[in-house]
Design a protein around this motif. Structure first.
Motif, PDB file in Angstrom:
ATOM      1  N   LYS A   1      35.367  37.087  32.796  1.00  0.00           N
ATOM      2  CA  LYS A   1      33.970  36.692  32.644  1.00  0.00           C
ATOM      3  C   LYS A   1      33.041  37.707  33.294  1.00  0.00           C
ATOM      4  N   GLU A   2      31.799  37.592  32.930  1.00  0.00           N
ATOM      5  CA  GLU A   2      30.717  38.388  33.505  1.00  0.00           C
ATOM      6  C   GLU A   2      30.795  38.464  35.035  1.00  0.00           C
ATOM      7  N   GLY A   3      30.844  39.673  35.574  1.00  0.00           N
ATOM      8  CA  GLY A   3      30.783  39.853  37.023  1.00  0.00           C
ATOM      9  C   GLY A   3      32.036  39.445  37.790  1.00  0.00           C
ATOM     10  N   GLU A   4      33.113  39.160  37.068  1.00  0.00           N
ATOM     11  CA  GLU A   4      34.329  38.698  37.718  1.00  0.00           C
ATOM     12  C   GLU A   4      35.230  39.888  38.082  1.00  0.00           C
ATOM     13  N   PHE A   5      35.938  39.763  39.206  1.00  0.00           N
ATOM     14  CA  PHE A   5      36.911  40.776  39.617  1.00  0.00           C
ATOM     15  C   PHE A   5      38.298  40.179  39.407  1.00  0.00           C
ATOM     16  N   VAL A   6      39.016  40.708  38.428  1.00  0.00           N
ATOM     17  CA  VAL A   6      40.309  40.136  38.070  1.00  0.00           C
ATOM     18  C   VAL A   6      41.406  41.187  38.219  1.00  0.00           C
ATOM     19  N   SER A   7      42.503  40.793  38.869  1.00  0.00           N
ATOM     20  CA  SER A   7      43.647  41.704  38.947  1.00  0.00           C
ATOM     21  C   SER A   7      44.698  41.308  37.927  1.00  0.00           C
ATOM     22  N   LEU A   8      45.266  42.333  37.337  1.00  0.00           N
ATOM     23  CA  LEU A   8      46.399  42.154  36.443  1.00  0.00           C
ATOM     24  C   LEU A   8      47.612  42.596  37.251  1.00  0.00           C
TER      25      LEU A   8
ATOM     26  N   PHE B   1      41.454  45.067  37.373  1.00  0.00           N
ATOM     27  CA  PHE B   1      42.117  45.931  38.337  1.00  0.00           C
ATOM     28  C   PHE B   1      43.624  45.783  38.173  1.00  0.00           C
ATOM     29  N   VAL B   2      44.276  46.838  37.738  1.00  0.00           N
ATOM     30  CA  VAL B   2      45.714  46.785  37.505  1.00  0.00           C
ATOM     31  C   VAL B   2      46.462  47.151  38.787  1.00  0.00           C
ATOM     32  N   THR B   3      47.420  46.327  39.182  1.00  0.00           N
ATOM     33  CA  THR B   3      48.183  46.630  40.407  1.00  0.00           C
ATOM     34  C   THR B   3      49.556  45.969  40.383  1.00  0.00           C
ATOM     35  N   HIS B   4      50.493  46.549  41.167  1.00  0.00           N
ATOM     36  CA  HIS B   4      51.759  45.844  41.369  1.00  0.00           C
ATOM     37  C   HIS B   4      51.825  45.324  42.806  1.00  0.00           C
ATOM     38  N   ASN B   5      50.706  45.466  43.549  1.00  0.00           N
ATOM     39  CA  ASN B   5      50.675  45.104  44.962  1.00  0.00           C
ATOM     40  C   ASN B   5      50.035  43.721  45.154  1.00  0.00           C
ATOM     41  N   ILE B   6      50.856  42.771  45.597  1.00  0.00           N
ATOM     42  CA  ILE B   6      50.422  41.371  45.685  1.00  0.00           C
ATOM     43  C   ILE B   6      49.257  41.211  46.658  1.00  0.00           C
TER      44      ILE B   6
END
Ligand SMILES: Nc1ncnc2c1ncn2[C@@H]1O[C@H](COP(=O)(O)OP(=O)(O)O)[C@@H](O)[C@H]1O
Ligand SMILES: [Mg+2]
Length: 244
Positions: A27-34, A183-188
């Motif tokens: 969504k708008e303005g959201e910070f999401v990690s994959l 934000f793509v990461t493998h770091n929990i």
């Protein structure tokens, strides 16, 4: 306005299915990690969103517009960001903005200063360390006119302390602009510390295993990393990733 919808995306390479029916919304303005293990298909998804590859089936929508195979719709910083070696740092960071309109050089200077790079404005990329080049690439994507930013494991090559400094820096900059971020990461730990929401991918092929709404309020302090609640989340997600 900036909302990304990923709808039932499937992608194979040769005979290997890497992504299977992946759907989620940012969504708008959201910070999401994959979040997913190495080799689970995170970068593949990232390149699909950036328009570098096309999905076999499924659709990407940015603010309702279909962007399959379309480049330039989002600001996209790959795992090893490329800076132009013949341009100075200030000229590199205004590049994204320059393509669309007149860049705001004062704003670019202010951001470089905040990134600890004030003395390097007129230097060339080869004068900078890897971590510094990474920061330059960030500043460039924050200055670009797209309101949706995609970052692929930007801190994975950094040592623990530098990584934490960069995370804090990224959060402080993001709090000011609140662009939508994938934000793509493998770091929990990194995923929990930075994100509003975490999308956990399974492996072989990747599907969305679970979505987690991160409950910690912002702005986030470093001390959060050692709280019981934080460590409990870390354990839960670790378990989730361990069982395939
Ligand atoms: N261009 C490509 N051609 C063939 N196989 C690929 C290609 N890109 C990625 N893959 C394969 O897809 C899988 C997922 O890779 P990737 O998306 O890079 O994973 P991650 O970024 O999560 O580590 C891996 O098995 C990888 O070998
Ligand atoms: Mg990757």
């Amino acid at each position: 306005m900036s909302e990304l919808v990923v709808k039932q995306v499937t992608k194979s390479f040769a005979n290997k299915k890497v992504l299977d029916d992946v759907s989620f919304t940012i969504k708008e303005g959201e910070f999401v990690s994959l979040l997913g293990p190495s080799g689970s298909g995170k970068s593949t998804l990232f390149h699909l969103i950036g328009g570098l590859y096309r999905p076999d089936t499924g659709t990407f929508y940015l603010d309702g517009e279909r962007i399959n195979g379309k480049r330039g719709a989002i600001s996209y910083t790959p795992q090893s960001p490329s800076l132009f070696p013949w341009r100075t740092i200030i000229d590199n960071v205004v590049l994204g903005a320059e393509i669309f309109a007149k860049p705001d050089v004062d704003q670019a200077r202010a951001m470089l200063k905040k990134a600890g790079l004030a003395d390097y404005e007129d230097a060339y990329p080869h004068h900078l360390s890897g971590g510094m080049r990474q920061r330059v690439a960030f500043v460039r994507s924050l200055l670009s006119p797209q309101s949706f930013i995609c970052l692929d494991e930007p801190f994975s090559a950094l040592d623990e302390f530098t990584r934490l400094e960069m995370q804090k820096w990224l959060l402080s900059i993001w709090e000011e602009n609140r662009k939508s971020v994938l934000f793509v990461t493998h770091n929990i730990e990194e995923a929990i510390y930075l994100s509003d929401r975490i999308i956990i991918l399974s492996n072989n092929p990747a599907t969305v295993k679970r979505e987690i709404q991160v409950p910690f309020e912002r702005p986030r302090q470093e001390a959060l990393l050692l709280t019981d609640e934080f460590l409990q989340w870390k354990r839960d997600i670790y378990q989730e990733l361990r069982v395939f």
